[in-house]
Design a protein around this motif. Structure first.
Motif, PDB file in Angstrom:
ATOM      1  N   ILE A  44       0.835  -1.193   0.000  1.00  0.00           N
ATOM      2  CA  ILE A  44       0.000   0.000   0.000  1.00  0.00           C
ATOM      3  C   ILE A  44       0.871   1.244   0.000  1.00  0.00           C
ATOM      4  N   HIS A  45       0.480   2.258  -0.770  1.00  0.00           N
ATOM      5  CA  HIS A  45       1.237   3.498  -0.824  1.00  0.00           C
ATOM      6  C   HIS A  45       1.363   4.111   0.572  1.00  0.00           C
ATOM      7  N   GLN A  46       2.522   4.699   0.827  1.00  0.00           N
ATOM      8  CA  GLN A  46       2.825   5.184   2.160  1.00  0.00           C
ATOM      9  C   GLN A  46       1.839   6.227   2.662  1.00  0.00           C
ATOM     10  N   GLN A  47       1.282   7.044   1.757  1.00  0.00           N
ATOM     11  CA  GLN A  47       0.412   8.122   2.234  1.00  0.00           C
ATOM     12  C   GLN A  47      -0.850   7.597   2.895  1.00  0.00           C
ATOM     13  N   PHE A  48      -1.229   6.346   2.585  1.00  0.00           N
ATOM     14  CA  PHE A  48      -2.433   5.787   3.188  1.00  0.00           C
ATOM     15  C   PHE A  48      -2.165   5.159   4.555  1.00  0.00           C
ATOM     16  N   ALA A  49      -0.876   4.995   4.890  1.00  0.00           N
ATOM     17  CA  ALA A  49      -0.550   4.381   6.173  1.00  0.00           C
ATOM     18  C   ALA A  49      -1.025   5.233   7.342  1.00  0.00           C
ATOM     19  N   SER A  50      -1.094   6.554   7.127  1.00  0.00           N
ATOM     20  CA  SER A  50      -1.536   7.450   8.200  1.00  0.00           C
ATOM     21  C   SER A  50      -3.048   7.686   8.173  1.00  0.00           C
ATOM     22  N   PHE A  54      -8.499   4.001   6.180  1.00  0.00           N
ATOM     23  CA  PHE A  54      -7.949   3.117   5.172  1.00  0.00           C
ATOM     24  C   PHE A  54      -7.317   1.896   5.830  1.00  0.00           C
ATOM     25  N   ARG A  55      -6.629   2.096   6.938  1.00  0.00           N
ATOM     26  CA  ARG A  55      -6.011   0.967   7.643  1.00  0.00           C
ATOM     27  C   ARG A  55      -7.072  -0.042   8.097  1.00  0.00           C
ATOM     28  N   ILE A  56      -8.204   0.476   8.595  1.00  0.00           N
ATOM     29  CA  ILE A  56      -9.287  -0.419   8.994  1.00  0.00           C
ATOM     30  C   ILE A  56      -9.755  -1.224   7.798  1.00  0.00           C
ATOM     31  N   ARG A  57      -9.936  -0.541   6.667  1.00  0.00           N
ATOM     32  CA  ARG A  57     -10.378  -1.225   5.459  1.00  0.00           C
ATOM     33  C   ARG A  57      -9.367  -2.282   5.025  1.00  0.00           C
ATOM     34  N   PHE A  58      -8.074  -1.961   5.081  1.00  0.00           N
ATOM     35  CA  PHE A  58      -7.065  -2.921   4.656  1.00  0.00           C
ATOM     36  C   PHE A  58      -7.011  -4.115   5.597  1.00  0.00           C
ATOM     37  N   ARG A  59      -7.163  -3.890   6.907  1.00  0.00           N
ATOM     38  CA  ARG A  59      -7.219  -5.006   7.844  1.00  0.00           C
ATOM     39  C   ARG A  59      -8.397  -5.912   7.522  1.00  0.00           C
ATOM     40  N   GLY A  70     -10.738 -21.335  -0.778  1.00  0.00           N
ATOM     41  CA  GLY A  70     -11.226 -22.382  -1.669  1.00  0.00           C
ATOM     42  C   GLY A  70     -10.326 -22.573  -2.870  1.00  0.00           C
ATOM     43  N   ALA A  71     -10.683 -23.550  -3.694  1.00  0.00           N
ATOM     44  CA  ALA A  71      -9.863 -23.873  -4.864  1.00  0.00           C
ATOM     45  C   ALA A  71      -9.923 -22.806  -5.930  1.00  0.00           C
ATOM     46  N   PHE A  72     -10.900 -21.923  -5.854  1.00  0.00           N
ATOM     47  CA  PHE A  72     -11.077 -20.941  -6.920  1.00  0.00           C
ATOM     48  C   PHE A  72     -10.809 -19.503  -6.444  1.00  0.00           C
ATOM     49  N   THR A  73     -10.020 -19.366  -5.381  1.00  0.00           N
ATOM     50  CA  THR A  73      -9.624 -18.047  -4.882  1.00  0.00           C
ATOM     51  C   THR A  73      -8.128 -18.045  -4.645  1.00  0.00           C
ATOM     52  N   ALA A  74      -7.555 -16.866  -4.410  1.00  0.00           N
ATOM     53  CA  ALA A  74      -6.123 -16.727  -4.157  1.00  0.00           C
ATOM     54  C   ALA A  74      -5.884 -16.693  -2.650  1.00  0.00           C
ATOM     55  N   ALA A  75      -5.144 -17.670  -2.127  1.00  0.00           N
ATOM     56  CA  ALA A  75      -4.935 -17.783  -0.689  1.00  0.00           C
ATOM     57  C   ALA A  75      -3.933 -16.751  -0.199  1.00  0.00           C
ATOM     58  N   VAL A  76      -4.158 -16.246   1.030  1.00  0.00           N
ATOM     59  CA  VAL A  76      -3.209 -15.338   1.667  1.00  0.00           C
ATOM     60  C   VAL A  76      -2.036 -16.148   2.199  1.00  0.00           C
ATOM     61  N   VAL A  77      -0.819 -15.722   1.850  1.00  0.00           N
ATOM     62  CA  VAL A  77       0.392 -16.380   2.317  1.00  0.00           C
ATOM     63  C   VAL A  77       0.940 -15.699   3.564  1.00  0.00           C
ATOM     64  N   ASP A  78       0.901 -14.378   3.583  1.00  0.00           N
ATOM     65  CA  ASP A  78       1.450 -13.614   4.696  1.00  0.00           C
ATOM     66  C   ASP A  78       0.900 -12.198   4.586  1.00  0.00           C
ATOM     67  N   ALA A  79       0.957 -11.443   5.677  1.00  0.00           N
ATOM     68  CA  ALA A  79       0.472 -10.060   5.647  1.00  0.00           C
ATOM     69  C   ALA A  79       0.981  -9.316   6.867  1.00  0.00           C
ATOM     70  N   ALA A  80       1.058  -7.998   6.722  1.00  0.00           N
ATOM     71  CA  ALA A  80       1.434  -7.134   7.837  1.00  0.00           C
ATOM     72  C   ALA A  80       0.601  -5.856   7.759  1.00  0.00           C
ATOM     73  N   PRO A  81      -0.695  -5.954   8.082  1.00  0.00           N
ATOM     74  CA  PRO A  81      -1.555  -4.762   7.970  1.00  0.00           C
ATOM     75  C   PRO A  81      -1.224  -3.681   8.986  1.00  0.00           C
ATOM     76  N   GLU A  82      -0.480  -4.030  10.053  1.00  0.00           N
ATOM     77  CA  GLU A  82      -0.152  -3.032  11.076  1.00  0.00           C
ATOM     78  C   GLU A  82       1.234  -2.432  10.869  1.00  0.00           C
ATOM     79  N   ALA A  83       1.950  -2.872   9.847  1.00  0.00           N
ATOM     80  CA  ALA A  83       3.293  -2.365   9.608  1.00  0.00           C
ATOM     81  C   ALA A  83       3.256  -0.888   9.243  1.00  0.00           C
ATOM     82  N   ASP A  84       4.388  -0.224   9.413  1.00  0.00           N
ATOM     83  CA  ASP A  84       4.470   1.179   9.008  1.00  0.00           C
ATOM     84  C   ASP A  84       4.111   1.332   7.538  1.00  0.00           C
ATOM     85  N   HIS A  85       4.457   0.340   6.745  1.00  0.00           N
ATOM     86  CA  HIS A  85       4.143   0.326   5.307  1.00  0.00           C
ATOM     87  C   HIS A  85       3.369  -0.967   5.047  1.00  0.00           C
TER      88      HIS A  85
END
Length: 748
Positions: A44-50, A54-59, A70-85
């Motif tokens: 996510i672009h840095q300007q949205f981190a503040s 937007f952070r709530i939406r991304f979480r 499911g077999a027909f979706t893209a699985a999440v491998v890893d994430a850091a929604p609380e990171a500075d970036h």
């Protein structure tokens, strides 16, 4: 595409290999896990981190995507929604989007169409079983992998038991694929909204067109809410399944499980015998607002050889402009589309050049030399119109200490430039024409449009109305015809030239020039036989742009003609033929600049050429652009600007067709420019404003949204008015606000 200078080498411990896409909200990279597994990382672009909303939406996006595996979706491998970036990594799915597939190869038939339908219904079943509503099913969010279709992007999804955020100024859907309830009451959509969207997507896959397609997102939204779907070209077996899914009421549609059962009963040869049916091979359209998802590869726009041909024209074969008739906006649809907000927007492929970055940390202002209005303080007002169900935006002009605004249900209103207080308002009782706002203002007169009430058929459909600038008293009115939108691509049926106003008479057969204050007719000039015309200002000069009755009847204006018009007598000069379709932009060095439209079938996809017309010599010079630029065009200071749907602004030299610069901004669907001292201002219907340097497009500052409005809009006229050192900004819902250009509101 390869990484660029300034891109990170790794994110969250994942080494990056390439860019997959980029735009206003973020960038997606191809990376590898330690075992070599490819993953797509959305950064996510840095300007949205503040931005806390937007952070709530991304979480929520991360949480929703994790729940769906499911077999027909893209699985999440890893994430850091609380990171500075903030970032999220998902399984990388290789393959074209459904939008790319239909655009390149046309509609699906047979086993391929059946497999797609079943795969998507299974994906929807899996999504709904874990309590998630996707809310943005569309062709660019479906990837056609070797193992079958995959549904991606949960950026605006929500859990069924959560309240939906309302984020000002961000897209939460794409009208051709949204359900009626999503347009009318987005906070209350449930799983059967996704069923409706999936049905529209299957119609698109089978025919190349959506079941509610229209010439504008407003009309499309209206048809979604009120009209029956267009299903004639859909194979009969599939039509029996999708038709109940497209019911206006959610409770009348099948669930995803029920839909899957119905699709499994379809014959394997689905649609093979209907290949020659109406529209079966003709509809190779693209997703009209967001052509590619973040995770798809960048696709360069088609190149055209650059040529500069002087004289009668070039050999272009584009289809001419379809007749852009008057749009009496359908109220529910206009309200619905204007209310769209929230979510992570998709990005337009191929729209990012080498210098297309935005410096959000740099808040250097333009430092206008002009003074603020006496006693100025920033202000924010809503100008109520004659009908509460008309949400049209206003447009404003500044004269002295007054700001005059008009549009929609408002003929004109006077507002104080210093504090926004309202002196008077003149209302229009009828349903307006899209894009027709204020004609203009002189020192003592304001001119706007009035539309007849539905219960007053004896009144003229459209009138030009003159109002005393001080008292608000109506001075005169005159019925006005005009086919300006069809002829020029712009809704300017009347133009103000000094102290005179030039209109098209009620019979669409002549120009009339009046004194703006008294209404006294100075001259009348009939149109050439067999032609209809619109007035086109070129600095202090006046031109007529005309099209033949035959081309207008065929909804295809390919060969417009320009005539110089003497402002004093109305005498017309020699005809100048133009190779079109072309839209007038403004004047540069004594020449009228027009942009040539590029058409693919029935769709106008952008602008691929510049025409410069010299009225004195009667010559037209043509320059091809190196690519097709899509978005909203405008002109200031002799330079042409095109604002893309995803925030990319490109500056073009009209004399050479050369790109001066491109700049990626966070203002999606911006119109403009408005020029101030040392800055260009672009603004969207949300009221978000960006100031750019005319020299190189450097971002000086950007403001937050101020209203719930449509992003991704195209063709809108400039919304920013410069009043000395103040900026007056018109936004959705008849919102008008003002601030000091040297001290703009800070984001957040």
């Amino acid at each position: 595409m390869s990484l660029r200078a300034g891109d990170p080498a790794e994110i969250g411990g994942y080494p990056l290999e390439a860019r997959l896409g980029s735009g206003g909200m973020g960038t997606v990279f191809l990376a590898r896990t330690s075992s070599g597994r490819p993953v797509a990382i959305k950064l996510i672009h840095q300007q949205f981190a503040s931005d806390s909303e937007f952070r709530i939406r991304f979480r929520q996006e991360v949480a929703a995507a994790r729940r769906v595996s499911g077999a027909f979706t893209a699985a999440v491998v890893d994430a850091a929604p609380e990171a500075d970036h903030p970032w999220m990594a998902t399984a990388y799915i290789e393959g074209p989007t459904l939008a790319q597939r239909i655009a390149d190869d046309g509609p699906l038939r047979g086993a391929g169409l059946r497999s797609l339908a079943i795969g998507l219904a299974e994906a929807l079943r899996d999504i709904h079983r874990v309590g998630v509503v996707h809310r943005d099913l569309k062709p660019s969010n479906v990837v056609l992998s070797a193992e079958g279709p995959r549904v991606i992007d949960f950026g605006i999804s929500r859990a069924a038991d959560q309240q939906t955020l309302t984020m000002t100024g961000r897209v939460i859907g794409t009208p051709p694929f949204m359900s009626p309830e999503q347009l009318q009451a987005p906070r209350g959509v449930g799983p059967r909204s996704d069923v409706f969207s999936l049905a529209t997507l299957l119609v698109y896959a089978a025919t190349g067109r959506g079941p509610f397609d229209a010439d504008s997102p407003y009309l499309t939204a209206y048809q979604v809410v009120h009209e029956e779907p267009s299903l004639d070209a859909v194979p009969a077996a599939l039509r029996t399944v999708v038709e109940p899914c497209l019911g206006k009421e959610p409770e009348g549609r099948p669930s995803a499980d029920e839909l899957l059962e119905l699709l499994r009963d379809l014959p394997s040869e689905l649609g093979e015998s209907a290949a020659d049916g109406p529209g079966a091979a003709a509809g190779r359209t693209r997703d009209v607002l967001t052509e590619h998802h973040l995770a798809t590869r960048d696709t360069p726009a088609p190149k055209a050889p650059a040529t500069d041909v002087s004289g009668a024209g070039n050999s272009r074969t584009a289809i001419g402009r379809r007749l852009r008739g008057r749009w009496r906006p359908v109220l529910a649809a206009a309200v619905a589309v204007a209310a769209i907000g929230g979510g992570v927007t998709a990005l337009q492929a191929g729209g990012i050049g080498g210098s297309d970055t935005e410096d959000h940390g740099n808040r250097t202002t333009a430092a206008p030399g002009a003074a603020l209005p006496d006693g100025f303080t920033p202000w924010h007002r809503t100008v109520l119109g004659g009908r509460k169900d008309i949400p049209d935006e206003l447009r404003c002009v500044a004269r002295g200490d007054g700001v005059f605004c008009g549009g929609g249900g408002v003929v004109a209103a006077r507002i104080s430039a210093k504090d926004g207080s309202r002196a008077w308002t003149a209302l229009s009782p009828g349903i307006p024409v899209q894009g027709m706002h204020l004609v203009g203002a002189t020192d003592d007169t304001v001119l706007g449009y009035r539309f007849a009430a539905e219960d007053a058929p004896q009144d003229p459909d459209t009138e030009v109305v003159a109002i005393d600038a001080d008292s608000g008293r109506e001075l005169w009115s005159a019925p006005a015809g005009g086919r300006s939108t069809a002829v020029t691509g712009r809704t300017e049926d009347a133009v103000l030239m000094g102290d005179a106003v030039v209109t098209v008479d009620a019979t669409d057969t002549a120009f009339e020039a009046r004194d703006a204050h008294s209404g006294e007719i100075a001259w009348t000039q009939p149109f050439p036989a067999g032609e209809q015309c619109a007035p086109v200002p070129m600095g202090a000069d006046l031109l007529a742009m005309c099209a033949t009755d035959a081309e207008l009847s065929a909804s295809s204006v390919r060969h417009p003609t320009l005539y110089p018009v003497d402002r004093t007598s109305g005498t017309w000069g020699e005809a100048i033929e133009v190779d079109g379709p072309a839209v007038p932009m403004g004047d540069a060095d004594g020449r009228l600049v027009l942009l040539q439209e590029h058409w693919e079938g029935a769709a106008m996809t952008g602008y691929d050429g510049v025409v410069r017309v010299d009225p004195a010599s009667g010559k037209a010079a043509y320059t091809r652009l190196s690519t097709t630029y899509g978005g909203t065009p405008g002109m200031a200071g002799g330079t042409v600007y095109v604002s893309g749907q995803t925030g990319l602004v490109t500056a073009l030299d009209p004399a050479t067709g050369r790109k001066k610069w491109s700049r990626q901004t966070s203002v999606e669907g911006a119109s403009g420019p408005a020029a101030g001292d040392g800055a260009l201002y672009f603004s969207s219907a949300t009221g978000r404003v960006v100031a750019l340097s005319p020299a190189d497009g450097t971002s000086l500052w950007t403001t937050d949204p101020r209203a719930d409005g449509l992003t991704g809009e195209q063709g809108a006229s400039p919304r920013v008015t410069v009043a000395g050192g103040a900026l007056i900004v018109a936004a959705a819902g008849n919102t008008v606000f003002a601030f000091d250009a040297r001290n703009p509101p800070k984001p957040g």
